[in-house]
Motif scaffolding. Structure first.
Motif, PDB file in Angstrom:
ATOM      1  N   GLY A  56     -32.495 -26.980   3.347  1.00 25.97           N
ATOM      2  CA  GLY A  56     -31.579 -26.057   4.300  1.00 25.97           C
ATOM      3  C   GLY A  56     -30.298 -26.642   4.379  1.00 25.97           C
ATOM      4  O   GLY A  56     -29.747 -26.134   5.509  1.00 25.97           O
ATOM      5  N   ALA A  57     -29.552 -27.282   3.483  1.00 20.11           N
ATOM      6  CA  ALA A  57     -28.398 -27.975   3.813  1.00 20.11           C
ATOM      7  C   ALA A  57     -27.122 -26.573   3.436  1.00 20.11           C
ATOM      8  O   ALA A  57     -27.600 -25.677   2.617  1.00 20.11           O
ATOM      9  CB  ALA A  57     -28.163 -29.080   2.772  1.00 20.11           C
ATOM     10  N   ASN A  58     -26.287 -26.743   4.303  1.00 13.52           N
ATOM     11  CA  ASN A  58     -25.315 -25.769   3.837  1.00 13.52           C
ATOM     12  C   ASN A  58     -24.551 -26.190   2.552  1.00 13.52           C
ATOM     13  O   ASN A  58     -23.714 -27.039   2.530  1.00 13.52           O
ATOM     14  CB  ASN A  58     -24.063 -25.947   4.992  1.00 13.52           C
ATOM     15  CG  ASN A  58     -22.841 -24.859   4.849  1.00 13.52           C
ATOM     16  OD1 ASN A  58     -22.349 -24.740   3.903  1.00 13.52           O
ATOM     17  ND2 ASN A  58     -23.047 -23.942   5.747  1.00 13.52           N
ATOM     18  N   MET A  59     -24.571 -25.399   1.466  1.00 15.47           N
ATOM     19  CA  MET A  59     -24.288 -25.622   0.092  1.00 15.47           C
ATOM     20  C   MET A  59     -22.708 -25.862  -0.152  1.00 15.47           C
ATOM     21  O   MET A  59     -22.135 -26.395  -0.716  1.00 15.47           O
ATOM     22  CB  MET A  59     -24.918 -24.856  -0.945  1.00 15.47           C
ATOM     23  CG  MET A  59     -26.533 -24.994  -0.945  1.00 15.47           C
ATOM     24  SD  MET A  59     -26.853 -26.923  -1.311  1.00 15.47           S
ATOM     25  CE  MET A  59     -26.260 -27.111  -2.841  1.00 15.47           C
ATOM     26  N   PRO A  60     -22.103 -24.666   0.566  1.00 18.80           N
ATOM     27  CA  PRO A  60     -20.619 -24.565   0.366  1.00 18.80           C
ATOM     28  C   PRO A  60     -19.969 -26.036   0.780  1.00 18.80           C
ATOM     29  O   PRO A  60     -19.159 -26.613   0.365  1.00 18.80           O
ATOM     30  CB  PRO A  60     -20.100 -23.593   1.164  1.00 18.80           C
ATOM     31  CG  PRO A  60     -21.267 -22.679   1.042  1.00 18.80           C
ATOM     32  CD  PRO A  60     -22.614 -23.662   1.063  1.00 18.80           C
ATOM     33  N   ILE A  61     -20.399 -26.546   2.168  1.00 18.04           N
ATOM     34  CA  ILE A  61     -19.946 -27.824   2.317  1.00 18.04           C
ATOM     35  C   ILE A  61     -20.506 -28.953   1.733  1.00 18.04           C
ATOM     36  O   ILE A  61     -19.261 -30.019   1.333  1.00 18.04           O
ATOM     37  CB  ILE A  61     -20.675 -27.853   3.919  1.00 18.04           C
ATOM     38  CG1 ILE A  61     -19.824 -27.003   4.737  1.00 18.04           C
ATOM     39  CG2 ILE A  61     -20.217 -29.451   4.294  1.00 18.04           C
ATOM     40  CD1 ILE A  61     -20.406 -27.110   6.431  1.00 18.04           C
ATOM     41  N   ALA A  62     -21.568 -29.001   1.127  1.00 17.46           N
ATOM     42  CA  ALA A  62     -22.017 -30.228   0.268  1.00 17.46           C
ATOM     43  C   ALA A  62     -21.141 -30.280  -0.821  1.00 17.46           C
ATOM     44  O   ALA A  62     -20.604 -31.384  -1.192  1.00 17.46           O
ATOM     45  CB  ALA A  62     -23.655 -30.042  -0.122  1.00 17.46           C
ATOM     46  N   ILE A  63     -20.982 -29.140  -1.358  1.00 17.90           N
ATOM     47  CA  ILE A  63     -20.016 -28.929  -2.916  1.00 17.90           C
ATOM     48  C   ILE A  63     -18.771 -29.490  -2.727  1.00 17.90           C
ATOM     49  O   ILE A  63     -18.239 -30.024  -3.399  1.00 17.90           O
ATOM     50  CB  ILE A  63     -20.325 -27.614  -3.497  1.00 17.90           C
ATOM     51  CG1 ILE A  63     -21.790 -27.464  -3.832  1.00 17.90           C
ATOM     52  CG2 ILE A  63     -19.214 -27.463  -4.421  1.00 17.90           C
ATOM     53  CD1 ILE A  63     -21.999 -25.972  -4.366  1.00 17.90           C
ATOM     54  N   ALA A  64     -18.125 -28.704  -1.493  1.00 18.34           N
ATOM     55  CA  ALA A  64     -16.788 -29.267  -1.243  1.00 18.34           C
ATOM     56  C   ALA A  64     -16.572 -30.716  -0.842  1.00 18.34           C
ATOM     57  O   ALA A  64     -15.527 -31.480  -1.453  1.00 18.34           O
ATOM     58  CB  ALA A  64     -16.213 -28.540   0.020  1.00 18.34           C
ATOM     59  N   ILE A  65     -17.445 -31.474  -0.290  1.00 16.94           N
ATOM     60  CA  ILE A  65     -17.272 -32.815  -0.182  1.00 16.94           C
ATOM     61  C   ILE A  65     -17.499 -33.658  -1.518  1.00 16.94           C
ATOM     62  O   ILE A  65     -17.014 -34.813  -1.443  1.00 16.94           O
ATOM     63  CB  ILE A  65     -18.371 -33.391   1.063  1.00 16.94           C
ATOM     64  CG1 ILE A  65     -17.940 -32.622   2.378  1.00 16.94           C
ATOM     65  CG2 ILE A  65     -18.361 -34.778   1.362  1.00 16.94           C
ATOM     66  CD1 ILE A  65     -19.051 -32.870   3.520  1.00 16.94           C
ATOM     67  N   ILE A  66     -18.348 -32.885  -2.176  1.00 19.26           N
ATOM     68  CA  ILE A  66     -18.803 -33.839  -3.539  1.00 19.26           C
ATOM     69  C   ILE A  66     -17.480 -33.892  -4.271  1.00 19.26           C
ATOM     70  O   ILE A  66     -17.251 -34.813  -4.889  1.00 19.26           O
ATOM     71  CB  ILE A  66     -19.837 -33.055  -4.352  1.00 19.26           C
ATOM     72  CG1 ILE A  66     -21.127 -33.120  -3.671  1.00 19.26           C
ATOM     73  CG2 ILE A  66     -19.857 -33.518  -5.720  1.00 19.26           C
ATOM     74  CD1 ILE A  66     -22.098 -32.338  -4.417  1.00 19.26           C
ATOM     75  N   TRP A  67     -16.608 -32.762  -4.239  1.00 16.90           N
ATOM     76  CA  TRP A  67     -15.549 -32.892  -4.769  1.00 16.90           C
ATOM     77  C   TRP A  67     -14.175 -33.780  -4.286  1.00 16.90           C
ATOM     78  O   TRP A  67     -13.280 -33.944  -4.984  1.00 16.90           O
ATOM     79  CB  TRP A  67     -15.053 -31.518  -5.216  1.00 16.90           C
ATOM     80  CG  TRP A  67     -15.614 -30.482  -6.236  1.00 16.90           C
ATOM     81  CD1 TRP A  67     -16.723 -29.725  -6.081  1.00 16.90           C
ATOM     82  CD2 TRP A  67     -15.551 -30.755  -7.692  1.00 16.90           C
ATOM     83  NE1 TRP A  67     -17.408 -29.385  -7.181  1.00 16.90           N
ATOM     84  CE2 TRP A  67     -16.589 -29.874  -8.235  1.00 16.90           C
ATOM     85  CE3 TRP A  67     -14.715 -31.504  -8.371  1.00 16.90           C
ATOM     86  CZ2 TRP A  67     -16.695 -29.845  -9.634  1.00 16.90           C
ATOM     87  CZ3 TRP A  67     -14.715 -31.437  -9.899  1.00 16.90           C
ATOM     88  CH2 TRP A  67     -15.591 -30.490 -10.373  1.00 16.90           C
TER      89      TRP A  67
END
Length: 199
Positions: A56-67
């Motif tokens: 249930g993680a916020n995926m847009p935030i996770a992806i933005a930080i990954i980058w």
């Protein structure tokens, strides 16, 4: 892009614009932080989806930080993991040039030629790959866990503030309207005055 510009674009802006519950925002932040600080280039998005969606993680935030980890930051980050790993594990440390050259070749093999991440780490050898993995896991976990709780606290406060603003706006937009007669507001009643009869 400057370091501040990268942080603002990949971290601050996604958090400010994030939609979702405080827990989902905090989980997305923790997951993205953990993945961007591990030597998993090439499979970070797959891991994010595999863990983040059921969690249930916020995926847009996770992806933005990954980058946050990109071609300009990966090599220094990976050497930092390696150096910290050599502090934790016995054995001599290799030079920055040796490590970064070996890592650069393996990153190209993963991103351009489809080599697996585990294969790349094995190819780096125990003297580089093992300290790098150990160091990265300690660093990533040590930063991601506090990031979760800090973001959760911030998101909860933001949610409460928005709720107060919403309630205040509703009170302003819905004032109490006094009852009116045919010709406008009814005059206040005067004690002892008989009521007017209806026409």
């Amino acid at each position: 892009m400057s370091v501040w510009g990268l942080i603002r674009t990949r971290l601050i802006n996604p958090l400010v614009r994030a939609q979702g519950t405080p827990k989902s925002i905090a989980r997305g932040t923790a997951l993205g932080t953990w993945l961007t600080l591990t030597p998993t280039v090439g499979i970070q998005m797959t891991i994010a989806a595999f863990i983040g969606i059921p969690w249930g993680a916020n995926m847009p935030i996770a992806i933005a930080i990954i980058w946050l980890s990109n071609p300009f930051t990966i090599i220094p980050l990976y050497y930092s993991y390696y150096w910290f790993g050599t502090v934790l594990l016995p054995g001599p440390a290799r030079s920055y040039a040796d490590v970064t050259d070996a890592v650069r070749v393996r990153i190209e093999a993963v991103t351009q030629h489809g080599e697996g991440v585990l294969t790349a780490l094995r190819t780096l050898g125990a003297d580089i790959g093992t300290p790098m993995v150990v160091g990265s896991l300690v660093i990533a976990t040590g930063i991601a866990v506090p990031a979760y709780f800090i973001t959760l606290h911030w998101a909860q406060r933001r949610q409460a503030r928005r709720q107060r603003e919403h309630e205040a706006a509703g009170a302003v937009q819905s004032p109490v309207v006094p009852p009116t007669g045919f010709g406008g507001p009814l005059p206040p009643a005067v004690p002892g005055t008989p009521k007017a009869s209806s026409p």
